[in-house]
Design an enzyme around this catalytic site. Structure first.
Site, PDB file in Angstrom:
ATOM      1  N   PRO A  66      38.652  31.120  58.572  1.00 16.69           N
ATOM      2  CA  PRO A  66      38.471  30.210  59.711  1.00 16.69           C
ATOM      3  C   PRO A  66      39.369  30.649  60.856  1.00 16.69           C
ATOM      4  CG  PRO A  66      39.835  29.182  58.013  1.00 16.69           C
ATOM      5  CD  PRO A  66      39.384  30.492  57.455  1.00 16.69           C
ATOM      6  N   CYS A  86      48.524  27.175  59.075  1.00 16.86           N
ATOM      7  CA  CYS A  86      48.625  27.487  60.499  1.00 16.86           C
ATOM      8  C   CYS A  86      50.087  27.450  60.944  1.00 16.86           C
ATOM      9  CB  CYS A  86      47.801  26.502  61.327  1.00 16.86           C
ATOM     10  SG  CYS A  86      47.864  26.849  63.110  1.00 16.86           S
ATOM     11  N   HIS A 128      47.947  33.408  52.345  1.00 19.27           N
ATOM     12  CA  HIS A 128      48.235  34.387  53.401  1.00 19.27           C
ATOM     13  C   HIS A 128      49.565  35.035  53.039  1.00 19.27           C
ATOM     14  CE1 HIS A 128      47.928  35.580  57.821  1.00 19.27           C
ATOM     15  NE2 HIS A 128      49.068  36.108  57.396  1.00 19.27           N
ATOM     16  N   ASN A 179      44.823  36.986  51.627  1.00 22.13           N
ATOM     17  CA  ASN A 179      44.559  37.000  53.067  1.00 22.13           C
ATOM     18  C   ASN A 179      45.768  37.565  53.811  1.00 22.13           C
ATOM     19  OD1 ASN A 179      44.883  34.646  55.636  1.00 22.13           O
ATOM     20  ND2 ASN A 179      43.230  36.120  55.647  1.00 22.13           N
ATOM     21  N   GLY A 182      46.595  40.739  57.088  1.00 25.28           N
ATOM     22  CA  GLY A 182      46.826  42.162  57.294  1.00 25.28           C
ATOM     23  C   GLY A 182      45.722  43.082  56.830  1.00 25.28           C
ATOM     24  N   GLY A 227      40.411  38.149  58.387  1.00 22.47           N
ATOM     25  CA  GLY A 227      40.609  37.364  59.596  1.00 22.47           C
ATOM     26  C   GLY A 227      40.159  38.085  60.842  1.00 22.47           C
TER      27      GLY A 227
END
Length: 315
Positions: free
Chosen positions: A19, A103, A171, A202, A204, A226
């Site tokens: 997203p 986030c 991440h 997730n 890089g 991403g």
């Protein structure tokens, strides 16, 4: 690459599109799915915005029956707002609810949302439980810690599973790393070692080789791509072995047609200009091309300009 079981849902591949605020709207998600992405998530949507019927927030949920396996990402910090959003009409057609606990943007952190929730495990647990009461498949995307001195990845991953999450995405960067630097594979591996639900890696991934390396070094069940997915969505076809003759030009023109079907012309053009700008990344003459594109006043003019631009760059 393989199919993946998430709760009672099976995806066609374990390569997902992340997203991304301002970009992963319905037209772009359809392109990613067409190219082999097992899931493509909406941009982050405010749970409070849906609770209070904010029209701009609801607009982010544009979709159609053509989009199978719909996945929405919700942002917030109030369990009751999440439960309302998950049970409400706006998300009724969505199969999966992903909770944004990763986030790192300052304004989000100040509101106690996103990555702030990794510092409040009891509240994070209540949010997951609230979403699960909707009966939907629930996933969580989070970072391993605020910095390398405050790593909570194992504890947080186990809490997600115990609270009912059907999948987690980790991440590989801490909050203070934002979107820069090499992801730490060990953090993702640590999460994988303590849970039995699927773990998606997730952060890089800028090439096919990065995606394969991420899988190999973390033991993750899949990868989530991403910003590179915006730059070159053909990576989904390459990683999943999808046979395609698509080019960036054909993909951007198809997106334009989809955008016109669900947005007004101005909004559709805004989406296409932003997406095309990412498609042009690293190409020579990008600055001139962008200026020419942004001077277009209608969709037909924009399409002609895109044909000229990508016709030149893809020769």
């Amino acid at each position: 690459m393989k199919k993946l079981h998430i709760g009672n849902i099976t995806t066609e591949s374990n390569v997902f599109m992340a997203p991304l605020a301002g970009y992963t709207s319905y037209p772009f998600r359809m392109i990613c799915r067409k190219l082999g992405a097992g899931l493509a998530f909406t941009e982050m949507v405010s749970a409070n915005g849906l609770k209070y019927n904010d029209k701009a927030t609801a607009k982010l949920l544009c979709t159609s029956d053509a989009e199978t396996l719909k996945a929405v990402q919700l942002l917030g910090s109030v369990p009751s707002a999440f439960e309302y959003a998950c049970k409400g009409e706006y998300t009724a057609g969505f199969d999966i609810v992903d909770i944004n606990m990763g986030c790192p943007v300052p304004n989000v952190i100040k509101s106690g949302e996103g990555c702030a929730l990794i510092s409040n495990i009891p509240l994070a647990s209540k949010i997951i439980e609230a979403c699960k009461r909707s009966g939907k498949v629930v996933t969580v995307k989070f970072r391993p810690g605020f910095n390398r001195k405050k790593i909570v990845v194992s504890e947080f991953a186990k809490m997600c599973e115990d609270s009912g999450a059907d999948m987690i995405t980790v991440h590989g960067r801490t909050r203070d790393m934002m979107y820069e630097g090499e992801p730490v594979y060990g953090y993702i591996e640590a999460a994988k070692n303590v849970v039995n639900i699927p773990v998606i890696a997730n952060g890089g991934i800028h090439s096919d080789e990065d995606a394969v390396r991420m899988m190999d070094r973390t033991g993750a069940d899949g990868v989530m791509i991403g910003r590179y997915g915006l730059e070159n969505p053909l990576i989904f076809a390459r990683l999943t072995g999808k046979d395609t003759n698509e080019t960036k030009l054909s993909l951007i023109l198809e997106q334009a047609d989809i955008a016109i079907s669900c947005f007004d012309e101005l909004s559709a053009m805004e989406h296409i200009k932003k997406t095309a700008s990412y498609f042009m990344k690293k190409l020579p003459g990008t600055k001139v091309y962008k200026q020419e594109m942004y001077n277009c006043g209608c969709m037909e003019e924009l399409k002609k300009t895109l044909i000229k631009i990508f016709g030149e760059t893809e020769k």
